[in-house]
Design a protein around this motif. Structure first.
Motif, PDB file in Angstrom:
ATOM      1  N   GLY A   1       0.808  -1.224   0.000  1.00 21.43           N
ATOM      2  CA  GLY A   1       0.000   0.000   0.000  1.00 21.43           C
ATOM      3  C   GLY A   1       0.838   1.269   0.000  1.00 21.43           C
ATOM      4  N   ILE A   2       1.992   1.223   0.619  1.00 21.24           N
ATOM      5  CA  ILE A   2       2.801   2.445   0.707  1.00 21.24           C
ATOM      6  C   ILE A   2       3.631   2.631  -0.566  1.00 21.24           C
ATOM      7  N   THR A   3       4.387   1.594  -0.942  1.00 21.40           N
ATOM      8  CA  THR A   3       5.243   1.758  -2.122  1.00 21.40           C
ATOM      9  C   THR A   3       4.410   1.817  -3.404  1.00 21.40           C
ATOM     10  N   ASP A   4       3.612   0.781  -3.655  1.00 22.13           N
ATOM     11  CA  ASP A   4       2.821   0.824  -4.881  1.00 22.13           C
ATOM     12  C   ASP A   4       1.655   1.793  -4.766  1.00 22.13           C
ATOM     13  N   GLY A   5       1.299   2.130  -3.521  1.00 21.64           N
ATOM     14  CA  GLY A   5       0.307   3.187  -3.332  1.00 21.64           C
ATOM     15  C   GLY A   5       0.832   4.496  -3.917  1.00 21.64           C
ATOM     16  N   LEU A   6       2.113   4.776  -3.668  1.00 18.36           N
ATOM     17  CA  LEU A   6       2.716   5.998  -4.211  1.00 18.36           C
ATOM     18  C   LEU A   6       2.847   5.895  -5.733  1.00 18.36           C
ATOM     19  N   PHE A   7       3.274   4.732  -6.220  1.00 11.95           N
ATOM     20  CA  PHE A   7       3.384   4.556  -7.675  1.00 11.95           C
ATOM     21  C   PHE A   7       2.030   4.803  -8.342  1.00 11.95           C
ATOM     22  N   ARG A   8       0.989   4.216  -7.762  1.00 11.71           N
ATOM     23  CA  ARG A   8      -0.350   4.330  -8.348  1.00 11.71           C
ATOM     24  C   ARG A   8      -0.831   5.784  -8.339  1.00 11.71           C
ATOM     25  N   GLU A   9      -0.616   6.439  -7.195  1.00 14.17           N
ATOM     26  CA  GLU A   9      -1.047   7.840  -7.062  1.00 14.17           C
ATOM     27  C   GLU A   9      -0.344   8.719  -8.109  1.00 14.17           C
ATOM     28  N   ALA A  10       0.986   8.551  -8.221  1.00  7.77           N
ATOM     29  CA  ALA A  10       1.755   9.347  -9.179  1.00  7.77           C
ATOM     30  C   ALA A  10       1.341   9.005 -10.603  1.00  7.77           C
ATOM     31  N   ALA A  11       1.120   7.708 -10.859  1.00  4.84           N
ATOM     32  CA  ALA A  11       0.780   7.258 -12.215  1.00  4.84           C
ATOM     33  C   ALA A  11      -0.568   7.825 -12.642  1.00  4.84           C
TER      34      ALA A  11
ATOM     35  N   ALA B   1      -2.045  10.470 -11.582  1.00  4.92           N
ATOM     36  CA  ALA B   1      -1.981  11.927 -11.769  1.00  4.92           C
ATOM     37  C   ALA B   1      -1.388  12.264 -13.139  1.00  4.92           C
ATOM     38  N   VAL B   2      -0.321  11.570 -13.524  1.00  3.15           N
ATOM     39  CA  VAL B   2       0.297  11.846 -14.830  1.00  3.15           C
ATOM     40  C   VAL B   2      -0.658  11.433 -15.943  1.00  3.15           C
ATOM     41  N   ALA B   3      -1.245  10.246 -15.818  1.00  5.84           N
ATOM     42  CA  ALA B   3      -2.122   9.743 -16.882  1.00  5.84           C
ATOM     43  C   ALA B   3      -3.327  10.667 -17.081  1.00  5.84           C
ATOM     44  N   ALA B   4      -3.750  11.334 -16.008  1.00  6.71           N
ATOM     45  CA  ALA B   4      -4.910  12.237 -16.113  1.00  6.71           C
ATOM     46  C   ALA B   4      -4.620  13.432 -17.015  1.00  6.71           C
ATOM     47  N   GLU B   5      -3.323  13.697 -17.254  1.00  5.40           N
ATOM     48  CA  GLU B   5      -2.965  14.795 -18.160  1.00  5.40           C
ATOM     49  C   GLU B   5      -3.173  14.404 -19.620  1.00  5.40           C
ATOM     50  N   TYR B   6      -3.527  13.151 -19.871  1.00  6.68           N
ATOM     51  CA  TYR B   6      -3.711  12.657 -21.251  1.00  6.68           C
ATOM     52  C   TYR B   6      -5.153  12.193 -21.432  1.00  6.68           C
ATOM     53  N   PRO B   7      -6.053  13.142 -21.654  1.00 12.26           N
ATOM     54  CA  PRO B   7      -7.479  12.781 -21.720  1.00 12.26           C
ATOM     55  C   PRO B   7      -7.814  11.831 -22.872  1.00 12.26           C
ATOM     56  N   ASP B   8      -6.965  11.779 -23.899  1.00  8.27           N
ATOM     57  CA  ASP B   8      -7.263  10.882 -25.028  1.00  8.27           C
ATOM     58  C   ASP B   8      -6.851   9.441 -24.755  1.00  8.27           C
ATOM     59  N   LEU B   9      -6.197   9.223 -23.628  1.00  6.66           N
ATOM     60  CA  LEU B   9      -5.759   7.863 -23.304  1.00  6.66           C
ATOM     61  C   LEU B   9      -6.817   7.158 -22.483  1.00  6.66           C
ATOM     62  N   LYS B  10      -7.072   5.906 -22.845  1.00  6.29           N
ATOM     63  CA  LYS B  10      -7.958   5.105 -22.018  1.00  6.29           C
ATOM     64  C   LYS B  10      -7.064   4.390 -21.000  1.00  6.29           C
ATOM     65  N   VAL B  11      -7.238   4.742 -19.731  1.00  2.72           N
ATOM     66  CA  VAL B  11      -6.336   4.211 -18.710  1.00  2.72           C
ATOM     67  C   VAL B  11      -7.070   3.183 -17.869  1.00  2.72           C
ATOM     68  N   ASP B  12      -6.447   2.029 -17.675  1.00  2.00           N
ATOM     69  CA  ASP B  12      -7.001   1.089 -16.704  1.00  2.00           C
ATOM     70  C   ASP B  12      -5.883   0.570 -15.797  1.00  2.00           C
ATOM     71  N   GLU B  13      -6.257  -0.206 -14.813  1.00  4.97           N
ATOM     72  CA  GLU B  13      -5.283  -0.695 -13.837  1.00  4.97           C
ATOM     73  C   GLU B  13      -5.453  -2.181 -13.637  1.00  4.97           C
ATOM     74  N   LEU B  14      -4.362  -2.867 -13.368  1.00  8.40           N
ATOM     75  CA  LEU B  14      -4.446  -4.279 -12.995  1.00  8.40           C
ATOM     76  C   LEU B  14      -3.456  -4.544 -11.875  1.00  8.40           C
ATOM     77  N   LEU B  15      -3.838  -5.400 -10.957  1.00  3.70           N
ATOM     78  CA  LEU B  15      -2.870  -5.908  -9.991  1.00  3.70           C
ATOM     79  C   LEU B  15      -1.950  -6.855 -10.751  1.00  3.70           C
ATOM     80  N   VAL B  16      -0.690  -6.900 -10.341  1.00  5.61           N
ATOM     81  CA  VAL B  16       0.303  -7.593 -11.164  1.00  5.61           C
ATOM     82  C   VAL B  16      -0.015  -9.072 -11.363  1.00  5.61           C
ATOM     83  N   ASP B  17      -0.582  -9.703 -10.362  1.00  6.11           N
ATOM     84  CA  ASP B  17      -0.889 -11.132 -10.521  1.00  6.11           C
ATOM     85  C   ASP B  17      -1.989 -11.336 -11.555  1.00  6.11           C
TER      86      ASP B  17
END
Ligand code: NAI
Ligand code: MG
Length: 354
Positions: free
Chosen positions: A194-204, A206-222
Motif C-alpha cells: 500500500g505504501i510503495t505501490d500506493g505511491l506509484f499508483r497515485e503518481a501514475a 496523476a500523470v495519466a490524467a494529463e492525457y485525456p485521449d488515453l484510455k487508462v485502466d489498472e491491474l494488480l500484477v498477478d
C-alpha cells in the motif's frame, strides 16, 4: 552526418548476436561507424573490472550503444557488479521499453502488438539488500519522481503508437483502430504494497490524467500475468515498476517465440542502450545457433531512436520475411544458424521489394 554506435557484445551468445546486429545495421546503408567495447564476466576475469571506464566513456561519446548480455555469478563475488545494472545507474537509463510483437512463426501467438514500459532504476533493484543473521531484507524503493517520469514515457508512447503502425496489422486484428489504440494499463500491487505501490499508483494516475485521449485502466500484477496469458491482444501499453516489468516482459516474450526474439531499449536523458532481453545463454553459447532476432530488433529500435524510422521499419520487415520463410534458429523450431538467419535478413534488407 555519421552515426557512432558503441557495441558491447559481453559474454556468451552476446558475442554472436551483437556482431550479427552490427552487420544488419551496416546493411541499412546508413553512415554508421562502430566502436567496440568490453564488459562482462570474461572482462572481469581478465581485467578485474566488469565495466571498464573506457567502456563507459565510449558509450558516453557515442550516445547510443548495443549491449549483448553478460553472465553473472549466482552468489556474490567481491568486486563484480552486473554491467547492465551499473550502466542503468551510471547513465540514469530510467525507461526500459520492451515491445512484444507477433512474428509469423508457428510458436508465436498471433495478433499481438503491445509494449511493457518498465521503471529501470529503483524498486527492488535499488540495491538495498542486507542480511541480519538468518533474516535477509531487501528494501523496495519507490519515488514520486521516478514513477512520474516513467508513466510520462508510457503515456507519450501510447499516444504515438495510436498513429497507424507500419507493422500494426497485428494489433487488435479485426477491431476498428479506435477500439484498440491509445490504451494504457497501470500494473501494480497497491492492495498489498500500500505504501510503495500506493505511491506509484497515485503518481501514475496523476500523470495519466494529463492525457485525456488515453484510455487508462489498472491491474494488480498477478491478474496482469493471468490476462497476459489468457487475452494478450487486449493490451497496448503497460507501465509498471522494475521487478514486475522484468518478470512480465519475459512472460510476454514467451507468447511470441521466446527470449531469442525479444528486443528492448534502456533510455536515459542523454544515453540510450539497446539490448536483447535474453542473457548469455551458456547452454547454447559458442554453437553458432543463438537467435539473432532479439538483438536485430533491438538494433531497429536504435534506428528509430536515432530518427531513422524508415530504416527501422525495413529491418523489422526483413526479420518478418526471414522467419516467415522458415529460416529460423532451433529455439523457433528451425534448423538455421545465427549466420544463416542474419544473411537472410540482410538479403531481404537489400532487396528492392522491401
Ligand atoms: P538466458 O536468457 O541466458 O537463457 C534462458 C533460456 O533462453 C536458455 O534456454 C537459452 O538457451 C535461451 N536463450 C536465450 N537467448 C537465446 C537466443 N538468443 N537464442 C536462442 N535461445 C536463447 O537466461 P539464464 O539462463 O537465466 O541466464 C544465463 C546468464 O545470463 C546468467 O549468468 C544471467 O545472470 C545472465 N543474464 C544476463 C542478462 C543481461 O545481461 N541483460 C539478462 C538475463 C540473464
Ligand atoms: Mg530479465
Amino acid at each position: 552526418m555519421t552515426y557512432s554506435i558503441c557495441l558491447i557484445p559481453g559474454d556468451g551468445v552476446g558475442q554472436e548476436v551483437i556482431p550479427a546486429a552490427a552487420e544488419v545495421l551496416r546493411a541499412t546503408g546508413l553512415p554508421i561507424e562502430f566502436g567496440w567495447a568490453d564488459a562482462g564476466w570474461a572482462c572481469f576475469e581478465r581485467s578485474g573490472d566488469a565495466l571498464p571506464t573506457a567502456t563507459v566513456e565510449a558509450i558516453q561519446a557515442c550516445g547510443v550503444a548495443m549491449f549483448g548480455a553478460t553472465q553473472s555469478p549466482m552468489s556474490k563475488v567481491a568486486g563484480y557488479r552486473s554491467p547492465i545494472l551499473a550502466l542503468r545507474k551510471t547513465f540514469d537509463l530510467y525507461a526500459n521499453i520492451r515491445p512484444t510483437r507477433s512474428l509469423p512463426v508457428p510458436s508465436a501467438r498471433q495478433g499481438l502488438d503491445f509494449v511493457i514500459v518498465r521503471e529501470n532504476t529503483e524498486g527492488l533493484y535499488a540495491g538495498r539488500e542486507r542480511r541480519e543473521g538468518d533474516t535477509a531484507i531487501a528494501e523496495r524503493v519507490i519515488t514520486r519522481r521516478a514513477s512520474e517520469r516513467i508513466v510520462r514515457v508510457a503515456c507519450e508512447l501510447a499516444m504515438r503508437r495510436s498513429l497507424p503502425l507500419p507493422l500494426g496489422e497485428g494489433r487488435g486484428e479485426g477491431l476498428p483502430p479506435s477500439a484498440v489504440s491509445r490504451r494504457l494499463t497501470l500494473v501494480h500491487k497497491a492492495n498489498v504494497l500500500g505504501i510503495t505501490d500506493g505511491l506509484f499508483r497515485e503518481a501514475a494516475r496523476a500523470v495519466a490524467a494529463e492525457y485525456p485521449d488515453l484510455k487508462v485502466d489498472e491491474l494488480l500484477v498477478d491478474a496482469a500475468a493471468m490476462w497476459l496469458v489468457k487475452a494478450p491482444e487486449r493490451f497496448d501499453v503497460l507501465v509498471t515498476t522494475n521487478l514486475f516489468g522484468d518478470i512480465l516482459s519475459d512472460l510476454a516474450a514467451g507468447l511470441v517465440g521466446g527470449l531469442g526474439v525479444a528486443p528492448s531499449a534502456n533510455i536515459g536523458p542523454e544515453v540510450a542502450v539497446f539490448e536483447p532481453v535474453h542473457g548469455s545463454a551458456p547452454d547454447i553459447a559458442g554453437q553458432g545457433v543463438a537467435n539473432p532476432v532479439g538483438a536485430i530488433l533491438s538494433a531497429a529500435m536504435l534506428l528509430d531512436h536515432l530518427g531513422e524510422r524508415p530504416a527501422a521499419e525495413r529491418v523489422n520487415r526483413a526479420v518478418e520475411r526471414t522467419v516467415a520463410a522458415g529460416i529460423c534458429t532451433p529455439d523457433l523450431g528451425g534448423k538455421a544458424t545465427t549466420r544463416e538467419v542474419t544473411a537472410s535478413i540482410i538479403s531481404h534488407l537489400q532487396s528492392s521489394s522491401l
